[in-house]
Design a protein around this motif. Structure first.
Motif, PDB file in Angstrom:
ATOM      1  N   ARG A   1      -0.998 106.756  13.585  1.00  0.00           N
ATOM      2  CA  ARG A   1      -1.563 106.604  14.928  1.00  0.00           C
ATOM      3  C   ARG A   1      -1.899 107.967  15.534  1.00  0.00           C
ATOM      4  O   ARG A   1      -2.961 108.144  16.141  1.00  0.00           O
ATOM      5  CB  ARG A   1      -0.601 105.848  15.840  1.00  0.00           C
TER       6      ARG A   1
ATOM      7  N   GLU B   1       3.848 104.850  10.481  1.00  0.00           N
ATOM      8  CA  GLU B   1       2.900 104.201  11.398  1.00  0.00           C
ATOM      9  C   GLU B   1       2.595 105.104  12.589  1.00  0.00           C
ATOM     10  O   GLU B   1       1.434 105.263  12.990  1.00  0.00           O
ATOM     11  CB  GLU B   1       3.475 102.875  11.896  1.00  0.00           C
TER      12      GLU B   1
ATOM     13  N   ARG C   1       9.360 103.313  11.577  1.00  0.00           N
ATOM     14  CA  ARG C   1       7.935 103.316  11.888  1.00  0.00           C
ATOM     15  C   ARG C   1       7.350 104.732  11.902  1.00  0.00           C
ATOM     16  O   ARG C   1       6.296 104.957  12.478  1.00  0.00           O
ATOM     17  CB  ARG C   1       7.718 102.667  13.259  1.00  0.00           C
TER      18      ARG C   1
END
Length: 193
Positions: A104, A100, A97
């Motif tokens: 973010r 991701e 991740r």
């Protein structure tokens, strides 16, 4: 039978009935006195395997103590292996991740949000494992109860302590990958494949 004197007849009677002789002071001296007294009574009568009550208790409970120590060692090793496994799973999830997490962070998420995101997964995995583990522990408790004297399989204090130790080990195992996730540079994470 317990006798308070070192009278040879009392010593012989105590040994013949596999009883005990009470004494105060040095156990070795008392055993030698009992042997001399028994020899005066009947020289052919053997007296062997003389030991203190504490030595008898230690011999009797040796297997139970060894089993308890081995259980403790195996439990500690199992907790360590589970923590290492959780660390590996969490580190793998963070690595997968990375983009991701970078997105973010680039969009304004703070470090606390990333910690919450990663630790939420750790808590879910830990909770699922604890629910299954406690259920299995209660189900297998009857077997342990029948094998060990004085063990109560439904002892809530023991179950709570074990649950807390495993939860703490899991949280600590998940914290390192979580910390690494908060240090990801958004620019590097966006290029990460």
């Amino acid at each position: 039978m317990r006798e308070k004197s070192a009278d040879p007849l009392c010593v012989w009677y105590a040994r013949a009935t596999r009883g005990y002789v009470s004494f105060s002071g040095d156990a070795g001296g008392t055993a030698q006195g009992a042997r001399r007294g028994l020899a005066r009574l009947d020289a052919l009568l053997p007296m062997f395997d003389v030991k203190t009550i504490q030595a008898q208790i230690n011999e009797t409970h040796f297997v139970d103590r060894a089993f308890a120590i081995l259980s403790l060692v195996f439990g500690a090793v199992a907790t360590l292996l589970a923590s290492i496994g959780l660390f590996g799973v969490t580190a793998y999830a963070v690595a997968r991740r990375t983009q991701e997490i970078g997105i973010r962070l680039a969009l304004g998420a703070n470090r606390g949000d990333i910690v919450g995101l990663v630790m939420r997964e750790v808590v879910i995995i830990t909770a699922a494992g604890l629910v299954a583990g406690v259920a299995l522990a209660i189900a297998a408790g009857r077997l342990v109860e029948s094998q060990m004297y004085g063990v109560n399989s439904g002892d809530p204090a023991v179950l709570a302590a074990a649950t807390l130790v495993i939860a703490a080990a899991s949280i600590l195992a998940g914290y390192a990958p979580c910390r690494r996730a908060t240090r990801i540079d958004p620019l590097v994470a966006l290029r990460y494949e």
